[in-house]
Write a protein that holds these residues in place. Structure first.
Motif, PDB file in Angstrom:
ATOM      1  N   ARG A 141      32.937 -59.642 -27.750  1.00 49.63           N
ATOM      2  CA  ARG A 141      33.668 -59.280 -28.836  1.00 49.63           C
ATOM      3  C   ARG A 141      35.128 -58.916 -27.696  1.00 49.63           C
ATOM      4  NH1 ARG A 141      30.247 -57.408 -33.378  1.00 49.63           N
ATOM      5  NH2 ARG A 141      29.309 -58.852 -34.676  1.00 49.63           N
TER       6      ARG A 141
ATOM      7  N   THR B 216      40.753 -59.251 -31.082  1.00 48.26           N
ATOM      8  CA  THR B 216      40.981 -61.005 -31.005  1.00 48.26           C
ATOM      9  C   THR B 216      40.667 -61.102 -32.697  1.00 48.26           C
ATOM     10  OG1 THR B 216      38.424 -60.577 -30.601  1.00 48.26           O
ATOM     11  CG2 THR B 216      39.496 -61.544 -28.885  1.00 48.26           C
ATOM     12  N   ASP B 217      40.460 -60.379 -33.739  1.00 44.68           N
ATOM     13  CA  ASP B 217      40.126 -60.587 -34.915  1.00 44.68           C
ATOM     14  C   ASP B 217      42.034 -60.315 -35.081  1.00 44.68           C
ATOM     15  OD1 ASP B 217      39.663 -61.102 -37.907  1.00 44.68           O
ATOM     16  OD2 ASP B 217      38.286 -59.416 -37.835  1.00 44.68           O
TER      17      ASP B 217
ATOM     18  N   LEU C  60      41.550 -54.888 -33.914  1.00 45.99           N
ATOM     19  CA  LEU C  60      40.233 -55.416 -34.877  1.00 45.99           C
ATOM     20  C   LEU C  60      40.130 -56.750 -33.976  1.00 45.99           C
ATOM     21  CD1 LEU C  60      38.872 -53.581 -37.035  1.00 45.99           C
ATOM     22  CD2 LEU C  60      39.326 -55.659 -38.091  1.00 45.99           C
ATOM     23  N   PRO C  61      38.664 -56.197 -33.066  1.00 45.91           N
ATOM     24  CA  PRO C  61      37.715 -54.728 -32.876  1.00 45.91           C
ATOM     25  C   PRO C  61      38.377 -54.179 -31.842  1.00 45.91           C
ATOM     26  CG  PRO C  61      37.037 -56.914 -32.274  1.00 45.91           C
ATOM     27  CD  PRO C  61      37.227 -57.384 -32.463  1.00 45.91           C
TER      28      PRO C  61
ATOM     29  N   PHE D 172      37.196 -51.960 -30.487  1.00 42.62           N
ATOM     30  CA  PHE D 172      36.974 -51.491 -28.433  1.00 42.62           C
ATOM     31  C   PHE D 172      36.448 -53.208 -28.725  1.00 42.62           C
ATOM     32  CE2 PHE D 172      34.367 -49.324 -31.367  1.00 42.62           C
ATOM     33  CZ  PHE D 172      32.986 -50.058 -31.213  1.00 42.62           C
TER      34      PHE D 172
END
Lengths: 401, 401
Positions: free
Chosen positions: A143, A147-148, A55-56, A58
């Motif tokens: 983003r 990275t989440d 997540l994201p 992509f």
């Protein structure tokens, strides 16, 4: 003369609480279940939950703007042709040529080759080209995937009581269901010919039937699924039928009334021959207690006075009920007593108390009938069995309600 | 060249929160409703509730024992004939003759003439008489009518969030229903062609639809009845149809997505012509905001990034939503910042924080996409618009989640 009834030596509160906990211990083994994430608010995660996805998912744009190469906008104003438009939901797999821009919407894929996004506010828009008035560095407003959270990374721990923020995260990683602790299923059975439903006119000697409603509310507040609230008259055949239906439907059955030393104690009269253990606990209110295992289902029998029922639940059953539901133990702590207290020797007493900034005020006497007064209490004041007087200012333990 | 889009001067967070509160203010006038007491756990009393009865309803025995005159047992042992038995539920209107006893069960009426009850433990029982071994004073083990609560006396105050102890008291006084605040009815509408349901395989460019699930959980945690969670594509006709159904079913509608500056902003495109106000609020995340009144129903339009949606709800809508439900305001207080923070000038920033004993740790950056990270946050750190850097150790305000 017949001898007076034999008084079994009273068990202590701690001993009886342990007895109740042992009686329900097998319920820790019940299987977990899957709850749909949208309906999982307040449920308790049975296992750690990890993300099934990055997540994201992509690389995408954090702004409505133009995907470019940072090097192409290092000197501004910079004129760039617009090679296309990528909306959220587009596959976005065609690469960006050097020296050009692609319009991107927030959440849309950033095309391969682009390394930053110029917000629409920083751009003058022409027919087929844009003028970028403020450049951006590599990575700005992009983003990056994962990275989440990364695939396999922890989203929420086993034991989490699911709050909206957890539901949001579980939904964002696309989980349709999560493993949660199965709710304990309980049936409450009240007994007594004198009990009438709310709103009825009362004949002399009758009272309103409140214990089932009150106990069900207490159980629900502790995460229990109350399958049914049933009532039985004092007729043993009737009580037996209600009890059989209850144990067929529940993990645990609570009864109220019919356990003390009167001539008509239907709960004791029916359950003792089935192997039930009935006798006094050194506590006030709530002295007469009983427990039975019927068809493998624990049946806890509380006395019928409304306050006795509620205090019995709070003191003896609530700790294990909350533990079975994965909820924290009821809060207990030492505070200052603001009201002097007298207490009978040999019985641990639970008085209704109201917490204030300075300590706890006792707001009702020891009478087990003072249920309306109990509405104002937010704590039980725990007076040890050996204590007969406590002056104001004494340290006392309280049990939060 | 066309000019860049006009940027309405951004409103402040406080101004926009007040706008939202004003938009929902008429909902304070919605009528109360009656909730059945057994289903009223967690509901909020709309009015003071007084007892329709004395409690105890009648003078009754606190023990299984013998109703006597204290004067007849002043000297022990005292022999008394037993004139009858009164069970709980008996009318118990025949008076006790001097010099005799009546057997009484717990909760049974104490006969006129009797003024105390001798517990069964203190009695030797013969064929037609008893020997009382320990006398009792007037009033002992007798519960007088109205000593718990009197007819017309307050049982629970307006505004009480009903806990099990209140349910117990309301049931004990025989109330079948109580007046409670009507739950706010909300519909959540998510928008976006790129959104897919949980558990689906994602095509490139697609993401999971989490905002409706998350917002519904947040609303339910604040006592709102979420009537429906709907989804619309970016097709204006489809969104219009979903919106019309939503306003017909709800007191307030929340939308997510379609409000910023992209080319395909279905929420703004449909609602602005209906009189909607869309524009920036000086906040991060959650800058683009919109509101519209459709058929008299307020529609709040949040941006579509998951964290933006949740922060928008927490900051702009939650205070008035909780107030409409009779619930206390979200907690906000000053604590010590444990992590240094940078923040853009001119925007009030809400960072995800984790409360510890010593203060608040910031646990994620400002990115509005970090929804998984939000699961670990129990507070929002409120960085004022004019602040650009805050060293560790600074006092900051937090908003509890």
């Amino acid at each position: 003369m017949t001898p007076r009834p034999a008084t079994a030596s009273a068990r202590s509160v701690d001993e009886y609480r342990d007895t109740v906990a042992a009686l329900l211990a097998h319920l820790f083994e019940r299987p977990d279940e899957q709850a749909p994430v949208p309906a999982a608010l307040g449920r308790v995660l049975a296992t750690d939950v990890v993300s099934p996805t990055d997540l994201p998912v992509f690389r995408n744009s954090a702004m409505d703007g133009y995907a470019v190469r940072a090097a192409d906008v290092a000197v501004t104003p910079a004129q760039l042709p617009v090679a296309g438009v990528i909306a959220a939901g587009d596959a976005g797999t065609s690469a960006l040529d050097a020296g050009s821009a692609m319009k991107v919407m927030t959440g849309a894929p950033v095309p391969p080759g682009a390394d930053c996004v110029i917000p629409v506010e920083d751009v003058q828009v022409g027919a087929d080209r844009i003028v970028v008035e403020r450049g951006r560095g590599r990575g700005e407003f992009v983003r990056e995937a994962g990275t989440d959270v990364r695939t396999g990374e922890l989203v929420a721990r086993a034991g989490t009581v699911l709050a909206p923020r957890h539901i949001a995260a579980l939904a964002a990683v696309g989980l349709p269901t999560v493993p949660v602790l199965t709710r304990l299923r309980a049936v409450c059975v009240t007994t007594g010919d004198e009990l009438r439903p709310a709103g009825s006119a009362l004949a002399p000697g009758q009272i309103y039937n409140s214990n089932g409603i009150a106990l069900a509310a207490a159980l629900r507040a502790d995460g229990v699924e109350v399958v049914e609230v049933a009532h039985s008259t004092d007729d043993p055949a009737r009580f037996t039928a209600v009890l059989r239906a209850a144990v067929a439907a529940a993990d645990v059955v609570f009864t109220s009334g019919g356990v003390s030393k009167g001539d008509f104690e239907v709960v004791k009269d029916v359950l003792a021959p089935l192997g039930g253990t009935f006798g006094p606990v050194a506590v006030q209110p709530g002295g007469p207690q009983g427990y039975t295992v019927v068809d493998g289902v624990p049946v806890l029998s509380f006395p019928g006075n409304p306050v006795s029922t509620m205090v019995s639940y709070a003191v003896f059953a609530r700790p294990v009920v909350r533990a079975l539901g994965g909820l924290p133990a009821p809060e207990t702590r030492e505070v200052t007593l603001l009201t002097p207290v007298r207490s009978p020797a040999g019985r641990r007493q639970y008085l209704r108390g109201l917490m204030t900034e300075n300590g706890v005020e006792v707001i009702s006497g020891p009478g087990s009938h003072l249920i309306a007064g109990m509405a104002w209490a937010d704590a039980l004041v725990d007076v040890p069995a050996e204590v007969t007087t406590l002056p104001a200012g004494s340290p006392v333990r309280i049990l939060s309600l």
